[in-house]
Design a protein around this motif. Structure first.
Motif, short mmCIF file in Angstrom:
data_model
loop_
_atom_site.label_atom_id
_atom_site.label_comp_id
_atom_site.label_asym_id
_atom_site.label_seq_id
_atom_site.Cartn_x
_atom_site.Cartn_y
_atom_site.Cartn_z
N ILE A 1 -19.67 57.47 23.12
CA ILE A 1 -20.94 57.22 22.43
C ILE A 1 -21.80 56.24 23.22
N SER A 2 -23.08 56.24 22.88
CA SER A 2 -23.93 55.12 23.28
C SER A 2 -24.63 54.65 22.02
N ALA A 3 -24.20 53.51 21.52
CA ALA A 3 -24.76 53.02 20.26
C ALA A 3 -26.25 52.72 20.42
N LEU B 1 -17.09 43.73 11.97
CA LEU B 1 -16.26 42.53 12.08
C LEU B 1 -16.62 41.76 13.35
N PRO B 2 -16.30 40.45 13.38
CA PRO B 2 -16.47 39.72 14.64
C PRO B 2 -15.57 40.31 15.73
N GLY B 3 -15.89 40.05 16.98
CA GLY B 3 -15.05 40.56 18.06
C GLY B 3 -13.77 39.75 18.20
N GLY C 1 -12.95 45.59 17.67
CA GLY C 1 -13.05 45.64 19.12
C GLY C 1 -13.26 44.28 19.73
N ASN C 2 -13.28 44.24 21.05
CA ASN C 2 -13.52 42.98 21.76
C ASN C 2 -14.94 42.48 21.48
N PRO C 3 -15.21 41.21 21.78
CA PRO C 3 -16.57 40.70 21.59
C PRO C 3 -17.56 41.40 22.53
N ASN C 4 -18.78 41.50 22.06
CA ASN C 4 -19.90 41.93 22.90
C ASN C 4 -19.76 43.33 23.50
N ILE C 5 -19.22 44.27 22.74
CA ILE C 5 -19.12 45.62 23.27
C ILE C 5 -19.96 46.60 22.45
N GLY C 6 -20.71 46.08 21.49
CA GLY C 6 -21.65 46.94 20.78
C GLY C 6 -21.22 47.37 19.39
N LYS C 7 -20.31 46.64 18.75
CA LYS C 7 -19.89 46.99 17.39
C LYS C 7 -21.05 46.91 16.41
N THR C 8 -21.78 45.82 16.50
CA THR C 8 -22.87 45.65 15.53
C THR C 8 -24.01 46.63 15.79
N THR C 9 -24.25 46.93 17.07
CA THR C 9 -25.25 47.95 17.39
C THR C 9 -24.86 49.28 16.76
N LEU C 10 -23.58 49.62 16.86
CA LEU C 10 -23.09 50.85 16.25
C LEU C 10 -23.19 50.78 14.72
N ASN D 1 -17.97 53.14 24.05
CA ASN D 1 -19.40 52.85 23.97
C ASN D 1 -20.01 52.60 25.36
N MET D 2 -21.32 52.57 25.39
CA MET D 2 -22.09 52.24 26.61
C MET D 2 -21.94 53.31 27.68
N ILE D 3 -21.77 54.56 27.27
CA ILE D 3 -21.64 55.57 28.32
C ILE D 3 -22.95 55.76 29.08
N ASP D 4 -24.05 55.34 28.46
CA ASP D 4 -25.33 55.43 29.19
C ASP D 4 -25.29 54.59 30.47
N LEU D 5 -24.68 53.40 30.35
CA LEU D 5 -24.59 52.52 31.52
C LEU D 5 -23.49 52.97 32.48
N THR E 1 -27.74 41.41 16.75
CA THR E 1 -26.94 41.70 17.92
C THR E 1 -27.40 40.77 19.04
N GLY E 2 -26.67 40.74 20.12
CA GLY E 2 -27.07 39.89 21.23
C GLY E 2 -26.11 40.09 22.36
N ASN E 3 -26.55 39.80 23.58
CA ASN E 3 -25.71 40.06 24.74
C ASN E 3 -24.89 38.83 25.12
N TYR E 4 -24.06 38.35 24.20
CA TYR E 4 -23.06 37.33 24.53
C TYR E 4 -21.94 37.44 23.51
N PRO E 5 -20.72 37.01 23.89
CA PRO E 5 -19.61 37.15 22.95
C PRO E 5 -19.80 36.23 21.74
N VAL F 1 -21.55 36.95 18.66
CA VAL F 1 -22.79 37.01 17.88
C VAL F 1 -22.44 37.15 16.40
N THR F 2 -21.57 38.12 16.10
CA THR F 2 -21.13 38.32 14.71
C THR F 2 -19.99 37.35 14.44
N VAL F 3 -20.10 36.54 13.39
CA VAL F 3 -18.99 35.64 13.09
C VAL F 3 -18.47 35.85 11.67
N1 LIG Z 1 -26.83 49.93 27.43
C1 LIG Z 1 -26.22 49.79 26.27
N2 LIG Z 1 -26.19 48.59 25.69
C2 LIG Z 1 -25.56 48.46 24.50
C3 LIG Z 1 -24.94 49.56 23.87
N3 LIG Z 1 -24.39 49.13 22.70
C4 LIG Z 1 -24.67 47.80 22.62
N4 LIG Z 1 -25.39 47.40 23.70
C5 LIG Z 1 -25.85 46.02 23.98
O1 LIG Z 1 -24.69 45.22 24.09
C6 LIG Z 1 -24.92 43.91 23.57
C7 LIG Z 1 -23.87 43.56 22.53
O2 LIG Z 1 -24.04 44.32 21.38
P1 LIG Z 1 -23.54 43.85 19.93
O3 LIG Z 1 -23.73 45.03 19.02
O4 LIG Z 1 -24.15 42.56 19.54
O5 LIG Z 1 -22.00 43.62 20.23
P2 LIG Z 1 -20.82 43.19 19.23
O6 LIG Z 1 -19.64 43.95 19.64
O7 LIG Z 1 -21.25 43.30 17.82
O8 LIG Z 1 -20.64 41.68 19.67
P3 LIG Z 1 -19.96 40.46 18.83
O9 LIG Z 1 -20.57 40.45 17.49
O10 LIG Z 1 -20.31 39.25 19.64
O11 LIG Z 1 -18.49 40.72 18.83
C8 LIG Z 1 -26.34 43.94 23.02
O12 LIG Z 1 -27.18 43.34 23.95
C9 LIG Z 1 -26.63 45.40 22.84
O13 LIG Z 1 -28.00 45.68 22.95
C10 LIG Z 1 -24.99 50.85 24.51
O14 LIG Z 1 -24.48 51.86 24.03
N5 LIG Z 1 -25.64 50.89 25.69
#
Ligand SMILES: Nc1nc2c(ncn2[C@@H]2O[C@H](COP(=O)(O)OP(=O)(O)OP(=O)(O)O)[C@@H](O)[C@H]2O)c(=O)[nH]1
Ligand SMILES: [Mg+2]
Lengths: 695, 73
Positions: free
Chosen positions: A151-153, A60-62, A13-22, A123-127, A33-37, A39-41
Motif C-alpha cells: 500500500i501507499s497510505a 496505536l503509538p509505534g 507497527g514501528n514508529p513513523n511508518i505511516g500507521k496514522t496516515t493509513l 507501506n510507502m511503496i510509492d517511495l 501525523t508527522g515525520n518523526y518517531p 507522533v501518536t502517543v
Molecule cells: N511517501 C510516503 N510517505 C508516507 C506514506 N505514509 C506515511 N507517510 C509519511 O510518513 C510520515 C509518518 O507518518 P505517520 O502516519 O505519522 O506515522 P505513524 O506510524 O503514525 O508514526 P507514530 O505515530 O510516530 O508511530 C509522515 O510524514 C507521512 O506523511 C506513504 O505511503 N508514502
C-alpha cells in the motif's frame, strides 16, 4: 444500515511508518501525523463502513518491539497481550515500511508468535520504487505465512484491496519457536507450569520481562530463575539474534535493492544540518525565522481584523435599538470575541511553521543536536519535542513527553513545559506590550514591539531551564538514561496535511476560547450592570455630591462610579488588597480571576469591563492607554504595572486543561500540586518584585 | 584489533563484532546493531554529544555512553 457487529481492527507497527496516515485514510479522519518517531502517543478509535460491513479501526503509538521502554510503548504492549479483554481486536494490521523492511519485520516476527490474526501491510511503496527497492510480496507472504498487501497510505494505493482482505477471515497458523535454542525450550516448558498460558511466546515474555504478575506468581518466578540459573538478558539477546536470522532468510528471497537508484538526498542534507557547527547555526536561524514570521507577517491581517471589529461595534451601536440587549452585544460580545479573533493570524502562522518542521523530518535532527545540552538540565534530547510543541500549546506537549523513556527526565519535562510561551499568552503579551512601547518604534532595523515579544519568549525559555536545573538537583536519578533514536529520511511536507493541521488548531483555538468568552461576557456584563443600593442610587448621588461638574463630566464620573458599585466592582474590590502590591487595580484583578480557566480570556474580559465603563466605542488598546488611576492621576498601565503583568502571565499556570493533563500523565496529585504551586509562586513574587522596583 | 564504536570519527566505517551485556543491549539489537553489520559514522554532535550512525538504510543516533558498548573489529 448493517446489523452485523463491527469488525475491530488495530494498527500495529514501528514508529513513523505511516500507521496514522493509513488510519486517516481508512476512517476519513484527520489525526495528527508527522515525520518523526512518536507522533501518536495515545490509542485512537475511528469507524469506517465498507461493503455494508462496519469496521472499527484503532490507531496505536509505534513500538520497536514487545519489550516496551516508554509509556507509549507500554500502552501498546499491554493492549496486545490483553487477549482476554472484551474489546480485544478481531484482527491486526501490522504496518511496515518498504524502506525499512528488516527492522519492521523483526516486530512482525514477534507479533506473529502471539498467534493472533494478522494482515501485513507494506507501506510507502510509492517511495520504494524511487529508491530502487523491489519486493516480492508473495515470497514475503510465504515466509511469514501471513497475507501481505502493498500500500501507499499517502497516495491511497492499495487501500481497497486492504479493506477487502480485512473482510475475509484470517487463519492463524502456529509455528515452531525459532527464537529459542533446544535447551531453552525445555526450560521454558518448565516455566510454563508457573505462568500458564496457551501461547508459548507469552510464557516467554512473562519470563523475560516484568509484566504485572500477581505476587504469588512473581515469587514463584523469582525462585525459578534463581534455581535454574536463568540468564534473562542472554535469553533476550539470543532471541533477537535468532529472529533477525529468520527475517534475513526471508529478505534474501523477497528483497532486491538496486543501489544505483538510491539517491541519497538525506545524507547530503545531513552533512549541513547535522554538522557540529553549521547544524547549530542553522537551527538558531530556523528559530529566528519562525519568530520573525509570527510577529511581522501576522501584523498585517491583525490590523485589518482590529479595524473590522471596531467598525462592527460602531455599526451595531447605531443599528440596534437602544437597550440592554444591544448594550450586551456592542459592549460585551463584540469586543470579547474580537479579542480572540484578532490572534488567528499568529496562531495560524505558528502552527503552519511547526507542521513544516514536523513533516520534514528536521525535528529528529534537533533532538540529536541538543541532547547534550538537555542532559545538563536533567532532560533528554527527546524533551525538545514537547518543548517546541509547548510553544504552541502545553496540553499536547505534556502528552508528547510519553516517548521519553527515563521517568525522571520525563517528569522534569512535564513540570517545566508550561513555562514556555504558549499561543494563549500571545494575546496578553501583544496587548500589554503595545501599552508601553509605541507602534513604529525601531531599534536599528527591528520593530521594538517585536523585540519585546521575543524577550518574553526568551524569559519563558530561561525560566524553563532554571527550574529544570533546580529539579535536577532535587530529584534523584532512578534509572540510567539512554538515547536511541531513528532519524527519518527527509520528506517534502504534504501541503494538504499541513493546512488541515493549521485549520484544526485554529478551529479549536476559537472554539475553546470562544465558548468561555461568550459565557464570561454574559456573566460579567450582568454583574457589571447590576448592583445593590448604592448602584441604584448612583445617579442621585452624583447629582447631589458633584453638582459643580458639567453635565458631560458628570456622565463620565457616573459610569465609573456605577461600575465600581456594581456587583462586579464589589467583587473586584474584595480581591484588590491581594493584588495591589503587584500594581493592579480591581479591573485587572477581575480579569486575572476570569483567566484562571484560560489565559486568552484576559483580553476579552478587559475589553468588556472597559467597554461598559466608557461612552464611546474605541479599540481596547486606546481605552487602556487612557485609563487613569483616580487617586494618583497617573495612567494605570504605566511601565511598572505593565511589566508586572507580563511577568505574572509568563509564569502563572492559568490553564485548567494543563493542570488536568499533568494529573493524567503523572498520575500524581503531589506533582500536579507542585507544578501549580511553584508556577503561582514564581508569578506572584516575580510580579511583586518587578512592580516594587519599577514604581 | 577491537575498538569501541564511540571511538569512530565521522566518515569512518566498520563491522560490528559484539554488543556488550548491558541493559540497552537488546534495544541496540532491535535497532539493527547486530554482529556482522556494516556501519558508517555520519555525524558527531558537538561537546561529546551523540553520534549518528548509518546502518543499511537507517540513521540511528545514540549517546557515546551507549556507543561504547558496541565493539567493532
Ligand atoms: N511517501 C510516503 N510517505 C508516507 C506514506 N505514509 C506515511 N507517510 C509519511 O510518513 C510520515 C509518518 O507518518 P505517520 O502516519 O505519522 O506515522 P505513524 O506510524 O503514525 O508514526 P507514530 O505515530 O510516530 O508511530 C509522515 O510524514 C507521512 O506523511 C506513504 O505511503 N508514502
Ligand atoms: Mg501515528
Amino acid at each position: 444500515m448493517s446489523s452485523q457487529p463491527s469488525i475491530r481492527i488495530a494498527l500495529v507497527g514501528n514508529p513513523n511508518i505511516g500507521k496514522t496516515t493509513l488510519f486517516n485514510k481508512l476512517c476519513g479522519l484527520n489525526q495528527r501525523t508527522g515525520n518523526y518517531p512518536g507522533v501518536t502517543v495515545d490509542k485512537k478509535k475511528g469507524a469506517a463502513n465498507y461493503k455494508g460491513q462496519s469496521l472499527e479501526i484503532i490507531d496505536l503509538p509505534g513500538i520497536n518491539s514487545l519489550y516496551p521502554k516508554s509509556k507509549d510503548e507500554e500502552l501498546v504492549v499491554k493492549y496486545l497481550l490483553d487477549t482476554k479483554n472484551e474489546e480485544y481486536p478481531d484482527k491486526f494490521v501490522v504496518v511496515v515500511s518498504a524502506l525499512n523492511l528488516k527492522r519492521n519485520l523483526y516486530l512482525l516476527d514477534q507479533v506473529k508468535d502471539l498467534n493472533i490474526p494478522i494482515v501485513l501491510a507494506v507501506n510507502m511503496i510509492d517511495l520504494a520504487e524511487k529508491r530502487g527497492i523491489f519486493i516480492d510480496f508473495e515470497a514475503l507472504s510465504n515466509h511469514f505465512n501471513v497475507p501481505v498487501l502493498p500500500i501507499s497510505a499517502k497516495k491511497s494505493t492499495g487501500i481497497d484491496q486492504l479493506k477487502d482482505q480485512l473482510l475475509e477471515s484470517v487463519e492463524v497458523t502456529e509455528r515452531a519457536a525459532h527464537y529459542l535454542e533446544e535447551a531453552e525450550k525445555d526450560m521454558l516448558s518448565r516455566f510454563r507450569d508457573i505462568a500458564f498460558d496457551k501461547n508459548d511466546y507469552k510464557v516467554f515474555l512473562r519470563l523475560t520481562q516484568n509484566l504485572d504478575e500477581n505476587p504469588q506468581v512473581q515469587q514463584a518466578k523469582d525462585t525459578f530463575i534463581r534455581k535454574e540459573e536463568v540468564n534473562l538478558r542472554k535469553l533476550r539477546k539470543n532471541a533477537a539474534i535468532l529472529r533477525y536470522r529468520f527475517v534475513n532468510e526471508g529478505l534474501k528471497k523477497a528483497l532486491t535493492i538496486d543501489k544505483s537508484k538510491a539517491v541519497d538526498l538525506t545524507t547530503r542534507a545531513d552533512r549541513l544540518l547535522m554538522h557540529p557547527i553549521w547544524g547549530q547555526v542553522t537551527f538558531l536561524l530556523v528559530l529566528l525565522a519562525v519568530f520573525q514570521a509570527i510577529f511581522w507577517l501576522a501584523s498585517f491581517p491583525m490590523d485589518w481584523i482590529d479595524i473590522g471589529f471596531g467598525s462592527l461595534a460602531e455599526w451595531s451601536a447605531t443599528a440596534l435599538p437602544e437597550g440592554y440587549l444591544s448594550q450586551l452585544i456592542t459592549e460585551g460580545l463584540i469586543p470579547g470575541i474580537g479579542g480572540v479573533v484578532i490572534f488567528i493570524p499568529q496562531i495560524a502562522i505558528l502552527f503552519f511553521l511547526f507542521s513544516l518542521l514536523e513533516e520534514s523530518g528536521y525535528m529528529s535532527r534537533i533532538i540529536f543536536l541538543n541532547d547534550r545540552v538537555m542532559q545538563k538540565f536533567g532532560m533528554s534530547g527527546k524533551s525538545i519535542v514537547p518543548m517546541i510543541s509547548g510553544m504552541a500549546c502545553a496540553i499536547p506537549a505534556i502528552m508528547a513527553a510519553r516517548t521519553i523513556e527515563n521517568s525522571r527526565e520525563r517528569l522534569i519535562t512535564i513540570l517545566v513545559t508550561p513555562l514556555l510561551t504558549c499561543s494563549a499568552r500571545i494575546p496578553v503579551y501583544v496587548l500589554v506590550i503595545a501599552l508601553v512601547i509605541p507602534d513604529d518604534t525601531y531599534i536599528w532595523i527591528f520593530n521594538a514591539q517585536g523585540l519585546a515579544l521575543m524577550a518574553m519568549y526568551l524569559l519563558g525559555v530561561l525560566m524553563t531551564f532554571i527550574v529544570a536545573l533546580v529539579l535536577k538537583r532535587i530529584l534523584k536519578p532512578v534509572y540510567k538514561s539512554y538515547l536511541l533514536l531513528e532519524l527519518p529520511e527527509y520528506l517534502i511536507p504534504d501541503m494538504k496535511n499541513v493546512l488541515v493541521r493549521v485549520w484544526n488548531n485554529v478551529k479549536s483555538f476559537i472554539w475553546n476560547a470562544g465558548k468561555i468568552i461568550v459565557a464570561t461576557a454574559i456573566i460579567l456584563f450582568v454583574l457589571a450592570t447590576n448592583g445593590g443600593e448604592e448602584f441604584q442610587q448612583a445617579e442621585v448621588y452624583v447629582q447631589e455630591n458633584h453638582a459643580t461638574l458639567s453635565t458631560e463630566e458628570q456622565a463620565v464620573f457616573l459610569s465609573s462610579y456605577q461600575i465600581e458599585k456594581s456587583y462586579l466592582g464589589q467583587i473586584g474590590k474584595t480581591i484588590e488588597p491581594a493584588i495591589e502590591p503587584l500594581g493592579y487595580d480591581w479591573k485587572i484583578g477581575i480579569s486575572l480571576v476570569t483567566s484562571l480557566a484560560a489565559r486568552e480570556v484576559f483580553v476579552g474580559t478587559m475589553s468588556i469591563i472597559y467597554a461598559i465603563d466608557s461612552e464611546e466605542t474605541m479599540t481596547i488598546r486606546d481605552r487602556l492607554k487612557k485609563e487613569v488611576n483616580p487617586s494618583t492621576g497617573m495612567p494605570v498601565f504605566g511601565l511598572a504595572t505593565s511589566v508586572s503583568l507580563l511577568i505574572f502571565y509568563a509564569f502563572a499556570l492559568q490553564c485548567m486543561s494543563t493542570v488536568a493533563v499533568t494529573y493524567k500523565e503523572t498520575k500524581s496529585f503531589k506533582w500536579t500540586a507542585i507544578q501549580f504551586g511553584y508556577m503561582t509562586a514564581l508569578a506572584y513574587f516575580g510580579a511583586l518584585i518587578a512592580y516594587q522596583i519599577l514604581s | 584489533m577491537t575498538r569501541k564504536l564511540s571511538e569512530y570519527m565521522v566518515n569512518q566505517t566498520g563491522v560490528i563484532k559484539q554488543i556488550l551485556d548491558t541493559d540497552v543491549a537488546e534495544r541496540l539489537m532491535e535497532f539493527g546493531f547486530l554482529p556482522g553489520t556494516i556501519f558508517s559514522v555520519i555525524s558527531r554532535a558537538p561537546f561529546n554529544g551523540p553520534v549518528c550512525i548509518q546502518i543499511e538504510n537507517n540513521r540511528i543516533a545514540l549517546r557515546l555512553k551507549e556507543a561504547a558498548f558496541v565493539l567493532v573489529e
